[in-house]
Design an enzyme around this catalytic site. Structure first.
Site, PDB file in Angstrom:
ATOM      1  N   ARG A 125       0.790  -1.232   0.000  1.00  0.00           N
ATOM      2  CA  ARG A 125       0.000   0.000   0.000  1.00  0.00           C
ATOM      3  C   ARG A 125       0.821   1.282   0.000  1.00  0.00           C
ATOM      4  O   ARG A 125       1.894   1.322   0.590  1.00  0.00           O
ATOM      5  CB  ARG A 125      -0.917   0.006   1.243  1.00  0.00           C
ATOM      6  CG  ARG A 125      -1.989  -1.056   1.169  1.00  0.00           C
ATOM      7  CD  ARG A 125      -2.788  -1.163   2.457  1.00  0.00           C
ATOM      8  NE  ARG A 125      -3.885  -2.109   2.285  1.00  0.00           N
ATOM      9  CZ  ARG A 125      -3.750  -3.441   2.371  1.00  0.00           C
ATOM     10  NH1 ARG A 125      -2.578  -3.979   2.642  1.00  0.00           N
ATOM     11  NH2 ARG A 125      -4.785  -4.223   2.179  1.00  0.00           N
ATOM     12  N   HIS A 130      -0.967  -2.493  -4.537  1.00  0.00           N
ATOM     13  CA  HIS A 130      -0.428  -3.411  -5.546  1.00  0.00           C
ATOM     14  C   HIS A 130      -0.377  -2.840  -6.966  1.00  0.00           C
ATOM     15  O   HIS A 130      -0.729  -3.508  -7.940  1.00  0.00           O
ATOM     16  CB  HIS A 130      -1.242  -4.713  -5.545  1.00  0.00           C
ATOM     17  CG  HIS A 130      -1.069  -5.538  -4.292  1.00  0.00           C
ATOM     18  ND1 HIS A 130       0.028  -5.442  -3.477  1.00  0.00           N
ATOM     19  CD2 HIS A 130      -1.876  -6.480  -3.723  1.00  0.00           C
ATOM     20  CE1 HIS A 130      -0.100  -6.291  -2.464  1.00  0.00           C
ATOM     21  NE2 HIS A 130      -1.251  -6.920  -2.570  1.00  0.00           N
ATOM     22  N   HIS A 152       3.123 -12.696  -5.389  1.00  0.00           N
ATOM     23  CA  HIS A 152       1.965 -12.803  -4.500  1.00  0.00           C
ATOM     24  C   HIS A 152       1.368 -14.220  -4.505  1.00  0.00           C
ATOM     25  O   HIS A 152       0.150 -14.387  -4.478  1.00  0.00           O
ATOM     26  CB  HIS A 152       0.926 -11.773  -4.934  1.00  0.00           C
ATOM     27  CG  HIS A 152       0.035 -11.285  -3.837  1.00  0.00           C
ATOM     28  ND1 HIS A 152      -0.885 -12.099  -3.199  1.00  0.00           N
ATOM     29  CD2 HIS A 152      -0.071 -10.080  -3.242  1.00  0.00           C
ATOM     30  CE1 HIS A 152      -1.524 -11.398  -2.289  1.00  0.00           C
ATOM     31  NE2 HIS A 152      -1.051 -10.165  -2.290  1.00  0.00           N
ATOM     32  N   ASP A 162      -1.600  -9.602   8.565  1.00  0.00           N
ATOM     33  CA  ASP A 162      -1.505  -8.877   7.298  1.00  0.00           C
ATOM     34  C   ASP A 162      -0.490  -7.761   7.535  1.00  0.00           C
ATOM     35  O   ASP A 162      -0.813  -6.581   7.446  1.00  0.00           O
ATOM     36  CB  ASP A 162      -2.883  -8.329   6.888  1.00  0.00           C
ATOM     37  CG  ASP A 162      -2.944  -7.953   5.409  1.00  0.00           C
ATOM     38  OD1 ASP A 162      -1.888  -7.939   4.762  1.00  0.00           O
ATOM     39  OD2 ASP A 162      -4.063  -7.678   4.922  1.00  0.00           O
ATOM     40  N   GLU A 189       5.168 -12.318   1.051  1.00  0.00           N
ATOM     41  CA  GLU A 189       5.536 -11.387  -0.020  1.00  0.00           C
ATOM     42  C   GLU A 189       6.811 -10.664   0.395  1.00  0.00           C
ATOM     43  O   GLU A 189       6.754  -9.730   1.200  1.00  0.00           O
ATOM     44  CB  GLU A 189       4.405 -10.390  -0.247  1.00  0.00           C
ATOM     45  CG  GLU A 189       3.091 -11.029  -0.612  1.00  0.00           C
ATOM     46  CD  GLU A 189       1.900 -10.164  -0.209  1.00  0.00           C
ATOM     47  OE1 GLU A 189       1.790  -9.024  -0.674  1.00  0.00           O
ATOM     48  OE2 GLU A 189       1.066 -10.637   0.587  1.00  0.00           O
TER      49      GLU A 189
HETATM   50  C1  BGC Z   1      -2.410  -7.499   1.336  1.00  0.00           C
HETATM   51  C2  BGC Z   1      -3.798  -7.838   1.779  1.00  0.00           C
HETATM   52  C3  BGC Z   1      -4.636  -7.968   0.562  1.00  0.00           C
HETATM   53  C4  BGC Z   1      -4.059  -9.058  -0.312  1.00  0.00           C
HETATM   54  C5  BGC Z   1      -4.825  -9.258  -1.580  1.00  0.00           C
HETATM   55  C6  BGC Z   1      -1.906  -8.612   0.485  1.00  0.00           C
HETATM   56  O1  BGC Z   1      -0.644  -8.305   0.019  1.00  0.00           O
HETATM   57  O2  BGC Z   1      -1.560  -7.253   2.403  1.00  0.00           O
HETATM   58  O3  BGC Z   1      -4.317  -6.830   2.619  1.00  0.00           O
HETATM   59  O4  BGC Z   1      -5.962  -8.263   0.880  1.00  0.00           O
HETATM   60  O5  BGC Z   1      -2.741  -8.723  -0.626  1.00  0.00           O
HETATM   61  O6  BGC Z   1      -5.044  -8.082  -2.203  1.00  0.00           O
END
Ligand code: BGC
Length: 392
Positions: free
Chosen positions: A119, A144, A218, A291, A357
């Site tokens: 983010r 992302h 991811h 998360d 990740e």
């Molecule tokens: C994020 C999550 C998100 C997921 C899918 C992850 O990298 O930290 O918050 O929901 O990606 O978008």
């Protein structure tokens, strides 16, 4: 012995040696047994995008029988076959059987995310005195890489030799201004699978103007494998991280770097993922589980270091990762809710997969105290992450 005789004796001995050697090799692969194992990459068509672009899928296979399927849409890892403790192979990643599945609401299954994985707060950053505004695709924030990040782009592919082995090199050119980011950026992502069951992802990039850059993969893992899929709460996780970056209620780091000691974030020794996931810890509440970005313990910045290990007790599968990156987002699949029906018609329920990740810290372009994510003009960007699979 005259010289003619000597030459013919040497010749006969050489032929006999070759025959004996060949027999030995042949006897290891008696008739009816599978072909000699080798590292191999095979290309096949995988469909078309809605705008008619052809997508290919490449299967990387190693001598141990492990395989990875990777496609040119999003540079996505579509499947990964890994052995359990009895040598049975199963797919340990979430995804779809067909290309179409990836067009509707894939939560970044298997994808390369960029330009900025994770983010950016308020979908804005300032660089060299200029403010850049991005799409708000996650509450008030950018997530992302935007509405059409690198996970939704078509990559060029070629099979190359990398460290003496065949590897798949995917490249993508992101135009100046794409998704609001400055500079024309060329990215290369190389996937290689060796005979030690190590899948390595190497990232390279170059830009003609300064830009934030935070590339990651991811993939959602579930080491139980698809034949016995269930939630990932029994997987035991170790992270080589004494610190993490706490977040606000929109999952943007507060800017602090806090110790994991005495909190559910402490994975410095192995813990089942589910052990403390329902605790009252405010950070766990905000994340709806895990998360969070963990700060990896590094002796030397940018060196390939041990990041963590996941062990699944029923199958015995083990996943270890090593990375040059300073952090890792550990995401426990809190937003999976059964609405994605994936490979083999399986609905991916709540916490059916986890992600590791490897990355720079979230919102780094707005946090000067975090390691910089700015790639300057003509600088070489280079990151490596290696995932090693075994069983015990
Ligand atoms: C994020 C999550 C998100 C997921 C899918 C992850 O990298 O930290 O918050 O929901 O990606 O978008």
């Amino acid at each position: 012995m005259n010289s003619k005789k000597l030459v013919s004796t040497i010749f006969i001995m050489a032929v006999m040696t070759l025959v004996v050697l060949n027999m030995t090799v042949e006897s290891m692969y008696a008739a009816g047994e599978p072909a000699r194992p080798q590292l191999d990459i095979v290309k096949a068509p995988f469909g078309e995008t809605p705008s008619g672009e052809a997508i290919d899928i490449y299967t990387l296979t190693n001598a141990a029988g492990m395989s990875a399927r990777i496609m040119t849409y999003g540079a996505i890892v579509v499947s990964l076959q890994a052995p359990d403790r009895d040598g049975n192979f199963d797919d340990v990643t979430l995804g779809f059987d067909t290309l179409d599945g990836y067009f509707k609401d894939s939560p970044y299954f298997g994808a390369i995310v960029g330009r900025y994985g994770n983010r950016i707060g308020d979908a804005k950053f300032v660089l060299d005195g200029e403010t850049y505004t991005l799409a708000r695709n996650n509450g008030p924030n950018a997530l992302h890489g935007g509405v059409a990040g690198f996970d939704k782009r078509v990559w060029d592919a070629k099979v190359v030799r990398h460290n003496g082995q065949p590897a798949l090199e995917l490249s993508y050119v992101s135009e100046d201004g794409e998704e609001g980011y400055p500079g024309k950026l060329r990215c290369e992502v190389t996937y290689s699978l060796n005979n030690q069951n190590e899948l390595t992802i190497e990232y390279r990039a170059k830009t003609n103007e300064a830009t934030p850059l935070n590339l990651t993969n991811h993939t959602y893992f579930n080491l139980r494998g698809h034949q016995r899929l269930g939630d990932i709460l029994g997987h035991e996780l170790t992270l080589n991280a004494n610190w993490y970056t706490p977040v606000d209620d929109t999952l943007i780091p507060t800017g602090e770097i806090l110790s994991v000691k005495g909190t559910p974030m402490d994975f410095t020794s192995p813990h089942p993922i589910g052990e403390r996931i329902n605790s009252d810890d405010p950070q766990i509440k905000i994340g709806g589980g895990y998360d969070h970005n963990f700060v990896l313990n590094k002796i030397e910045a940018d060196a390939l270091t041990f990041g963590g290990r996941v062990y699944e007790p029923e199958s015995g599968r083990v996943l270890e990762f090593y990375t040059t990156q300073p952090g890792v987002q550990f995401y426990s699949g809190n937003f999976l809710d059964g609405s994605n029906v994936g490979k083999g018609g399986v609905a991916y329920q709540y916490r059916y997969g986890f992600c590791l990740e490897t990355q720079h810290f979230p919102d780094s372009p707005n946090k000067s105290q975090f390691p910089s994510t700015i790639l300057h003009k003509n600088e070489d960007y280079h990151q490596v992450t290696m995932y090693r699979f075994s069983a015990r």
